[in-house]
Enzyme design. Structure first.
Site, mmCIF file in Angstrom:
data_model
loop_
_atom_site.group_PDB
_atom_site.id
_atom_site.type_symbol
_atom_site.label_atom_id
_atom_site.label_comp_id
_atom_site.label_asym_id
_atom_site.label_seq_id
_atom_site.Cartn_x
_atom_site.Cartn_y
_atom_site.Cartn_z
ATOM 1 N N GLU A 82 0.817 -1.215 0.238
ATOM 2 C CA GLU A 82 0.049 -0.035 -0.139
ATOM 3 C C GLU A 82 0.700 1.181 0.045
ATOM 4 O O GLU A 82 2.025 1.078 0.005
ATOM 5 C CB GLU A 82 -1.003 -0.049 1.317
ATOM 6 C CG GLU A 82 -1.826 -1.154 0.992
ATOM 7 C CD GLU A 82 -2.793 -1.378 2.284
ATOM 8 O OE1 GLU A 82 -2.754 -0.527 3.337
ATOM 9 O OE2 GLU A 82 -3.986 -2.028 2.085
ATOM 10 N N CYS B 104 -2.366 -4.742 -4.999
ATOM 11 C CA CYS B 104 -2.935 -6.120 -4.479
ATOM 12 C C CYS B 104 -1.647 -7.284 -4.885
ATOM 13 O O CYS B 104 -0.809 -7.073 -5.750
ATOM 14 C CB CYS B 104 -4.072 -6.728 -5.507
ATOM 15 S SG CYS B 104 -5.523 -5.690 -5.487
ATOM 16 N N GLU C 237 -1.939 -10.109 -5.945
ATOM 17 C CA GLU C 237 -2.109 -11.031 -7.187
ATOM 18 C C GLU C 237 -1.496 -10.393 -8.304
ATOM 19 O O GLU C 237 -0.627 -10.984 -9.098
ATOM 20 C CB GLU C 237 -3.664 -11.210 -7.496
ATOM 21 C CG GLU C 237 -4.448 -11.909 -6.595
ATOM 22 C CD GLU C 237 -5.087 -11.124 -5.466
ATOM 23 O OE1 GLU C 237 -4.539 -9.887 -4.944
ATOM 24 O OE2 GLU C 237 -6.116 -11.534 -4.804
ATOM 25 N N CYS D 161 -9.682 -9.427 -6.702
ATOM 26 C CA CYS D 161 -10.408 -8.242 -7.323
ATOM 27 C C CYS D 161 -10.669 -8.231 -8.804
ATOM 28 O O CYS D 161 -9.774 -8.818 -9.717
ATOM 29 C CB CYS D 161 -9.983 -6.853 -6.800
ATOM 30 S SG CYS D 161 -8.557 -6.322 -7.736
ATOM 31 N N CYS E 277 -7.412 -7.615 -10.948
ATOM 32 C CA CYS E 277 -6.491 -8.511 -10.886
ATOM 33 C C CYS E 277 -6.791 -9.645 -11.703
ATOM 34 O O CYS E 277 -5.991 -10.528 -12.537
ATOM 35 C CB CYS E 277 -6.156 -9.034 -9.573
ATOM 36 S SG CYS E 277 -5.359 -7.814 -8.400
HETATM 37 N N1 THU Z 1 -5.938 -6.804 -1.866
HETATM 38 C C1 THU Z 1 -5.269 -7.646 -2.486
HETATM 39 O O1 THU Z 1 -4.126 -7.727 -2.313
HETATM 40 N N2 THU Z 1 -5.900 -8.692 -3.058
HETATM 41 C C2 THU Z 1 -7.265 -8.598 -3.404
HETATM 42 O O2 THU Z 1 -7.627 -9.425 -4.152
HETATM 43 C C3 THU Z 1 -8.272 -7.354 -3.026
HETATM 44 C C4 THU Z 1 -7.337 -6.405 -2.048
HETATM 45 C C5 THU Z 1 -5.367 -5.581 -0.815
HETATM 46 C C6 THU Z 1 -5.334 -4.179 -1.532
HETATM 47 C C7 THU Z 1 -5.307 -3.419 -0.129
HETATM 48 O O3 THU Z 1 -3.936 -3.281 -0.135
HETATM 49 C C8 THU Z 1 -5.895 -4.276 0.704
HETATM 50 O O4 THU Z 1 -6.018 -5.686 0.306
HETATM 51 C C9 THU Z 1 -7.395 -3.722 1.057
HETATM 52 O O5 THU Z 1 -8.153 -3.732 -0.097
#
Ligand code: THU
Length: 142
Positions: A54, A63, A65, A98, A101
């Protein structure tokens, strides 16, 4: 007619799930507190994993993925093909990939590639085609 999922050996499946769980500990997620790990099984058997990262400028976050796909290309080159993906999180939450991804995965993964993810307290297994039908493909847009 949906094609059947790529067969993943029990050993690869266990290794993939373990890698996703382990790498989630590397997450940099001070803003959401949500720690995600993703592990990719490449054709040929290599496993590449990554965690979400982040940023204080929230929209720059990535993310797990997508980070894993980009790491796989950095390590193995642009011709990678992904047979399976495992997603894990340290928050015991439902976390399927998501939409962004899914779109990125679809460029490197066949429709019958397998995605493992926790949902409603159980490990789910779906093909990419099930999670992401009719994704954007530039070849179809031209
Ligand atoms: N996030 C992922 O790493 N993968 C997902 O499939 C959904 C969300 C992360 C993004 C962000 O850092 C945190 O989860 C909250 O959304």
């Amino acid at each position: 007619m949906p094609s059947s999922p790529i067969m993943i050996s029990p050993a690869h499946r266990a290794e993939l799930l373990h890698a996703a769980r382990q790498i989630a500990q590397h997450a940099y997620s001070p803003y959401s507190g949500f720690r995600v790990g993703a592990a990719l099984l490449l054709e040929g058997g290599d496993i590449v994993s990554a965690a979400n990262v982040e940023n204080a400028s929230y929209g720059l976050s990535i993310c797990a993925e997508r980070a894993a796909v980009f790491a796989a290309i950095a390590q193995h080159g642009p011709k990678i093909r992904i047979s399976a993906v495992a997603v894990s999180n340290l928050n015991d939450a439902s976390s399927s990939p998501c939409g962004a991804c899914r779109q990125v995965l679809s460029e490197f993964m066949p429709p019958e590639g397998v995605i493992l993810f926790p949902f409603d307290g159980t490990l789910q297994s779906r093909t990419l085609a099930e999670l992401f039908p009719l994704g954007f493909d530039l070849a179809h847009a031209e």
